[in-house]
Write a protein that holds these residues in place. Structure first.
Motif, short mmCIF file in Angstrom:
data_model
loop_
_atom_site.label_atom_id
_atom_site.label_comp_id
_atom_site.label_asym_id
_atom_site.label_seq_id
_atom_site.Cartn_x
_atom_site.Cartn_y
_atom_site.Cartn_z
N ALA A 189 22.93 22.39 43.99
CA ALA A 189 22.02 21.16 44.19
C ALA A 189 22.76 20.17 44.75
O ALA A 189 23.82 19.85 45.29
CB ALA A 189 21.63 20.77 42.66
N PRO A 190 21.61 19.06 45.43
CA PRO A 190 22.05 18.09 46.04
C PRO A 190 23.09 17.14 45.33
O PRO A 190 23.01 17.05 44.16
CB PRO A 190 20.67 17.07 46.38
N ALA A 191 23.90 16.31 46.09
CA ALA A 191 24.95 15.33 45.41
C ALA A 191 24.51 14.39 44.46
O ALA A 191 25.13 14.13 43.51
CB ALA A 191 25.74 14.83 46.54
N GLY A 192 23.18 14.02 44.65
CA GLY A 192 22.45 13.07 43.68
C GLY A 192 22.06 13.63 42.40
O GLY A 192 21.76 12.97 41.48
N ASP A 193 21.92 15.14 42.28
CA ASP A 193 21.41 15.84 41.48
C ASP A 193 22.20 15.61 40.18
O ASP A 193 23.59 16.33 40.49
CB ASP A 193 21.02 16.96 41.68
N PRO A 194 21.81 15.26 38.74
CA PRO A 194 22.86 15.33 37.82
C PRO A 194 23.43 16.82 37.47
O PRO A 194 24.54 16.73 36.94
CB PRO A 194 22.07 14.73 36.48
N VAL A 195 22.71 17.71 37.80
CA VAL A 195 23.05 18.98 37.24
C VAL A 195 24.27 19.43 38.37
O VAL A 195 25.04 20.26 37.57
CB VAL A 195 21.97 20.15 37.34
N ARG A 196 24.35 19.02 39.40
CA ARG A 196 25.61 19.32 40.36
C ARG A 196 26.78 18.65 39.80
O ARG A 196 27.73 19.19 39.52
CB ARG A 196 25.26 18.81 41.75
N GLN A 197 26.66 17.28 39.31
CA GLN A 197 27.69 16.62 38.51
C GLN A 197 28.36 17.36 37.45
O GLN A 197 29.48 17.55 37.21
CB GLN A 197 27.61 15.41 38.67
N ILE A 198 27.42 17.86 36.37
CA ILE A 198 27.72 18.41 35.37
C ILE A 198 28.38 19.64 35.51
O ILE A 198 29.46 20.21 34.96
CB ILE A 198 26.51 18.75 34.45
N ALA A 199 28.12 20.66 36.57
CA ALA A 199 28.75 21.94 37.00
C ALA A 199 30.02 21.49 37.70
O ALA A 199 30.91 22.07 37.31
CB ALA A 199 27.79 22.58 37.95
N LEU A 200 29.94 20.49 38.41
CA LEU A 200 31.63 20.18 38.85
C LEU A 200 32.38 19.74 37.70
O LEU A 200 33.73 20.08 38.11
CB LEU A 200 31.21 19.04 39.82
N ASP A 201 31.94 18.99 36.91
CA ASP A 201 32.86 18.45 35.73
C ASP A 201 33.52 19.82 35.07
O ASP A 201 34.71 19.98 34.63
CB ASP A 201 32.21 17.73 34.75
#
Length: 329
Positions: free
Chosen positions: A81-93
């Protein structure tokens, strides 16, 4: 009378199967996802080792039903997902907790700010070109020239008209040329298209995968196709002549296939993390004593990599069916 349900439950993300199209961009894809050794290996192959390739990456993930292939693909799409999408940050965490610091740095480095062009489809008993066109149409707007091309091909698919492999390849190349995003194309139930090829003696469908893998990429373009299978190409073609089955096996050999079955330790860990527990202290001690006995029994059966703690986490699943399940892995 106390009921088992008063003390045990199933965490929500494990309570139902994954549907890639329905669960696209769901927070649950990354939250609580558990990266096993196999999924880490796959993740590094797709996003790290294949990142500098000048040809397309075609990966098949093969395993029996219920081993987490679709859940992994859903997690993969969240990372894209794009960097600003919360799902990407959750997956990265989630990824950060399981990867080494070097692996994580490489992963972040290879995920562009704008994200990927994400194409998704669940195959049916249909030509593979149909599934690819439906995937590319999944998130495309209707305003561009490319979208009109996709719309026209999609109309042919819906009418059951013949769509040549060259049309599917041309569409993939058009997508690559029209976007500055790397492209990830995920086909769930890819085996359904291979079953169709078996029934209709269509070798061209499998050659299409090979043609995609041989696409030459330029100007920093990137294409990843990920197909989910329940068995090998040759096994899908069990009714074919031996020579044809061997040819199918050769085609799959030119792709990168990953087995998604896990070791007993990993499976026991996953089972334990799926179970929610709320137990009094005295019951926890009884479960610990039970786990020690089972640990000893497993060691006698040459299963030595499952700790007492992991066994206790898997309670209340009875040790006999669980041992049988683990022996199948």
């Amino acid at each position: 009378m106390a009921k088992l349900a008063n003390f045990f439950g199933i965490h929500r993300r494990f309570a139902r199967s994954i549907n890639l199209e329905r669960d696209f961009d769901s927070d649950d894809a990354g939250r609580g996802y558990i990266l096993t050794d196999r999924s880490i290996n796959l993740l590094t192959h797709i996003f790290i080792h294949s990142a500098e390739s000048r040809t397309a990456s075609v990966t098949t993930i093969t395993s029996v039903y219920g081993t987490g292939k679709s859940a992994f693909a859903n997690f993969l799409l969240s990372l894209c997902a794009p960097a600003g999408d919360p799902v990407r940050q959750i997956a990265l965490d989630t990824a950060k907790r399981s990867l080494t610091s070097l692996q994580y740095e490489k992963l972040v480095e290879n995920l562009p700010e704008q994200g990927f062009f994400r194409a998704i489809a669940t195959a049916q008993r249909e030509p593979l070109s149909y599934a690819i066109i439906r995937a590319l149409a999944f998130r495309t707007s209707t305003s561009t020239t490319l979208s009109k091309k996709i719309k026209n091909l999609l109309a042919k698919v819906k009418d059951g008209q013949i769509v040549a492999n060259s049309d599917a390849l041309s569409l993939i190349q058009a997508v690559l040329s029209s976007t500055d995003q790397p492209v990830i194309l995920v086909i769930d139930e890819l085996g359904k298209s291979i079953e169709y090829a078996t029934l209709h003696q269509r070798n061209d469908d499998l050659y299409l995968l090979q043609q995609i893998a041989e696409l030459s990429l330029c100007n920093g373009r990137s294409l990843h196709l990920v197909g989910l299978l329940h068995q090998s190409f040759a096994d899908y073609g069990y009714s074919l002549a031996t020579a044809q089955r061997n040819e199918w096996a050769k085609i799959q050999g030119r792709l990168r296939d990953f087995s998604f079955s896990s070791q007993p330790r990993q499976m026991t860990k996953l089972i334990g993390q799926a179970i929610a527990k709320s137990l009094p202290e005295k019951d926890s001690k009884r479960i610990s004593a039970w786990a020690k006995k089972w640990h000893k029994a497993l060691n006698q059966c040459s299963i030595t990599d499952i700790s007492i703690e992991l066994i206790a986490e898997a309670y209340p699943i009875h040790r006999s069916p669980l041992w049988f399940f683990l022996s199948l892995q």
